[in-house]
Design a protein around this motif. Sequence first.
Motif, PDB file in Angstrom:
ATOM      1  N   ALA A 131       0.833  -1.206   0.000  1.00  0.00           N
ATOM      2  CA  ALA A 131       0.000   0.000   0.000  1.00  0.00           C
ATOM      3  C   ALA A 131       0.867   1.256   0.000  1.00  0.00           C
ATOM      4  O   ALA A 131       0.568   2.228  -0.717  1.00  0.00           O
ATOM      5  N   SER A 132       1.951   1.248   0.769  1.00  0.00           N
ATOM      6  CA  SER A 132       2.863   2.388   0.799  1.00  0.00           C
ATOM      7  C   SER A 132       3.454   2.634  -0.586  1.00  0.00           C
ATOM      8  O   SER A 132       3.550   3.780  -1.039  1.00  0.00           O
ATOM      9  N   MET A 133       3.841   1.565  -1.282  1.00  0.00           N
ATOM     10  CA  MET A 133       4.416   1.702  -2.618  1.00  0.00           C
ATOM     11  C   MET A 133       3.392   2.250  -3.615  1.00  0.00           C
ATOM     12  O   MET A 133       3.698   3.115  -4.430  1.00  0.00           O
ATOM     13  N   ILE A 134       2.165   1.759  -3.532  1.00  0.00           N
ATOM     14  CA  ILE A 134       1.113   2.202  -4.455  1.00  0.00           C
ATOM     15  C   ILE A 134       0.771   3.674  -4.212  1.00  0.00           C
ATOM     16  O   ILE A 134       0.672   4.463  -5.153  1.00  0.00           O
ATOM     17  N   ILE A 135       0.627   4.053  -2.954  1.00  0.00           N
ATOM     18  CA  ILE A 135       0.312   5.439  -2.622  1.00  0.00           C
ATOM     19  C   ILE A 135       1.453   6.359  -3.053  1.00  0.00           C
ATOM     20  O   ILE A 135       1.229   7.417  -3.639  1.00  0.00           O
ATOM     21  N   SER A 136       2.680   5.945  -2.793  1.00  0.00           N
ATOM     22  CA  SER A 136       3.842   6.736  -3.178  1.00  0.00           C
ATOM     23  C   SER A 136       3.876   6.939  -4.691  1.00  0.00           C
ATOM     24  O   SER A 136       4.120   8.045  -5.178  1.00  0.00           O
TER      25      SER A 136
ATOM     26  N   THR B 118       3.665  10.695  -5.962  1.00  0.00           N
ATOM     27  CA  THR B 118       4.928  11.282  -6.424  1.00  0.00           C
ATOM     28  C   THR B 118       5.364  10.829  -7.805  1.00  0.00           C
ATOM     29  O   THR B 118       6.248  11.433  -8.395  1.00  0.00           O
ATOM     30  N   GLY B 119       4.787   9.742  -8.302  1.00  0.00           N
ATOM     31  CA  GLY B 119       5.244   9.193  -9.573  1.00  0.00           C
ATOM     32  C   GLY B 119       6.430   8.254  -9.412  1.00  0.00           C
ATOM     33  O   GLY B 119       6.927   7.686 -10.373  1.00  0.00           O
ATOM     34  N   TRP B 120       6.906   8.092  -8.199  1.00  0.00           N
ATOM     35  CA  TRP B 120       8.033   7.210  -7.893  1.00  0.00           C
ATOM     36  C   TRP B 120       7.561   6.216  -6.845  1.00  0.00           C
ATOM     37  O   TRP B 120       6.854   6.577  -5.914  1.00  0.00           O
ATOM     38  N   SER B 121       7.963   4.965  -6.973  1.00  0.00           N
ATOM     39  CA  SER B 121       7.571   3.983  -5.958  1.00  0.00           C
ATOM     40  C   SER B 121       8.606   3.959  -4.841  1.00  0.00           C
ATOM     41  O   SER B 121       9.807   4.066  -5.081  1.00  0.00           O
ATOM     42  N   SER B 122       8.107   3.867  -3.612  1.00  0.00           N
ATOM     43  CA  SER B 122       8.991   3.807  -2.452  1.00  0.00           C
ATOM     44  C   SER B 122       8.246   3.147  -1.310  1.00  0.00           C
ATOM     45  O   SER B 122       7.032   2.966  -1.369  1.00  0.00           O
ATOM     46  N   VAL B 123       8.988   2.789  -0.286  1.00  0.00           N
ATOM     47  CA  VAL B 123       8.393   2.225   0.923  1.00  0.00           C
ATOM     48  C   VAL B 123       8.656   3.220   2.043  1.00  0.00           C
ATOM     49  O   VAL B 123       9.810   3.455   2.411  1.00  0.00           O
ATOM     50  N   PHE B 124       7.593   3.856   2.523  1.00  0.00           N
ATOM     51  CA  PHE B 124       7.697   4.862   3.577  1.00  0.00           C
ATOM     52  C   PHE B 124       8.737   5.928   3.228  1.00  0.00           C
ATOM     53  O   PHE B 124       9.577   6.294   4.032  1.00  0.00           O
ATOM     54  N   SER B 125       8.702   6.386   1.970  1.00  0.00           N
ATOM     55  CA  SER B 125       9.535   7.478   1.445  1.00  0.00           C
ATOM     56  C   SER B 125      10.990   7.099   1.193  1.00  0.00           C
ATOM     57  O   SER B 125      11.819   7.973   0.963  1.00  0.00           O
TER      58      SER B 125
ATOM     59  N   GLY C 233      17.790   5.848  -1.341  1.00  0.00           N
ATOM     60  CA  GLY C 233      17.292   7.160  -1.716  1.00  0.00           C
ATOM     61  C   GLY C 233      16.093   7.548  -0.882  1.00  0.00           C
ATOM     62  O   GLY C 233      15.299   6.700  -0.484  1.00  0.00           O
ATOM     63  N   LYS C 234      15.975   8.839  -0.613  1.00  0.00           N
ATOM     64  CA  LYS C 234      14.823   9.390   0.109  1.00  0.00           C
ATOM     65  C   LYS C 234      14.032  10.229  -0.885  1.00  0.00           C
ATOM     66  O   LYS C 234      14.590  11.064  -1.595  1.00  0.00           O
ATOM     67  N   VAL C 235      12.716  10.010  -0.936  1.00  0.00           N
ATOM     68  CA  VAL C 235      11.856  10.749  -1.848  1.00  0.00           C
ATOM     69  C   VAL C 235      11.979  12.249  -1.594  1.00  0.00           C
ATOM     70  O   VAL C 235      11.994  12.695  -0.444  1.00  0.00           O
ATOM     71  N   LEU C 236      12.074  13.005  -2.667  1.00  0.00           N
ATOM     72  CA  LEU C 236      12.109  14.467  -2.570  1.00  0.00           C
ATOM     73  C   LEU C 236      10.692  15.017  -2.707  1.00  0.00           C
ATOM     74  O   LEU C 236       9.930  14.558  -3.549  1.00  0.00           O
ATOM     75  N   SER C 237      10.367  16.002  -1.903  1.00  0.00           N
ATOM     76  CA  SER C 237       9.093  16.684  -2.092  1.00  0.00           C
ATOM     77  C   SER C 237       9.281  17.708  -3.211  1.00  0.00           C
ATOM     78  O   SER C 237      10.410  18.099  -3.528  1.00  0.00           O
ATOM     79  N   ASP C 238       8.191  18.131  -3.817  1.00  0.00           N
ATOM     80  CA  ASP C 238       8.277  19.097  -4.915  1.00  0.00           C
ATOM     81  C   ASP C 238       8.897  20.414  -4.484  1.00  0.00           C
ATOM     82  O   ASP C 238       9.479  21.120  -5.296  1.00  0.00           O
ATOM     83  N   SER C 239       8.776  20.747  -3.206  1.00  0.00           N
ATOM     84  CA  SER C 239       9.272  22.040  -2.727  1.00  0.00           C
ATOM     85  C   SER C 239      10.725  22.000  -2.259  1.00  0.00           C
ATOM     86  O   SER C 239      11.302  23.055  -1.993  1.00  0.00           O
ATOM     87  N   GLU C 240      11.313  20.820  -2.155  1.00  0.00           N
ATOM     88  CA  GLU C 240      12.701  20.736  -1.668  1.00  0.00           C
ATOM     89  C   GLU C 240      13.664  21.323  -2.681  1.00  0.00           C
ATOM     90  O   GLU C 240      13.598  21.035  -3.863  1.00  0.00           O
TER      91      GLU C 240
END
Length: 129
Positions: free
Chosen positions: A22-27, A31-38, A61-68
Amino acid sequence: MKDRLKKGFWNVLMAIAIIVLASMIISKAVTGWSSVFSYRMFYIMSESMEPVIAENSLAIGKVLSDSEMLQVGNIYAYKRDGILGQEIVIHRLIAIMEDGRYQFKGDNNELPDEVLVEREDIGYEIIGH
């Protein structure tokens, strides 16, 4: 009693698997990128980042937010079109161009990457290797 413990173990394992999925699907949806808890693990398939990141090693890797804000000198993962479709490249950011695009280079490469990268194609900052 032993059967109950086994069944309980498998139920917990299944619940964890569902949460991770579920975390991967939501991510991916957000975000357009798959991740597990960011976070995401990357397998490094080339020597382009040696000696910092060795070929056939793993990077986190840690997911980047659009504002970072991205910082020159940090290592990021970005998408680009490859021979077989989209591929992910892990290189160091070497310049932010006046038009807002980003220039990357592998530490072990003589020249920068040929294509300048749009912000929406950069998904992760590499935080461990």
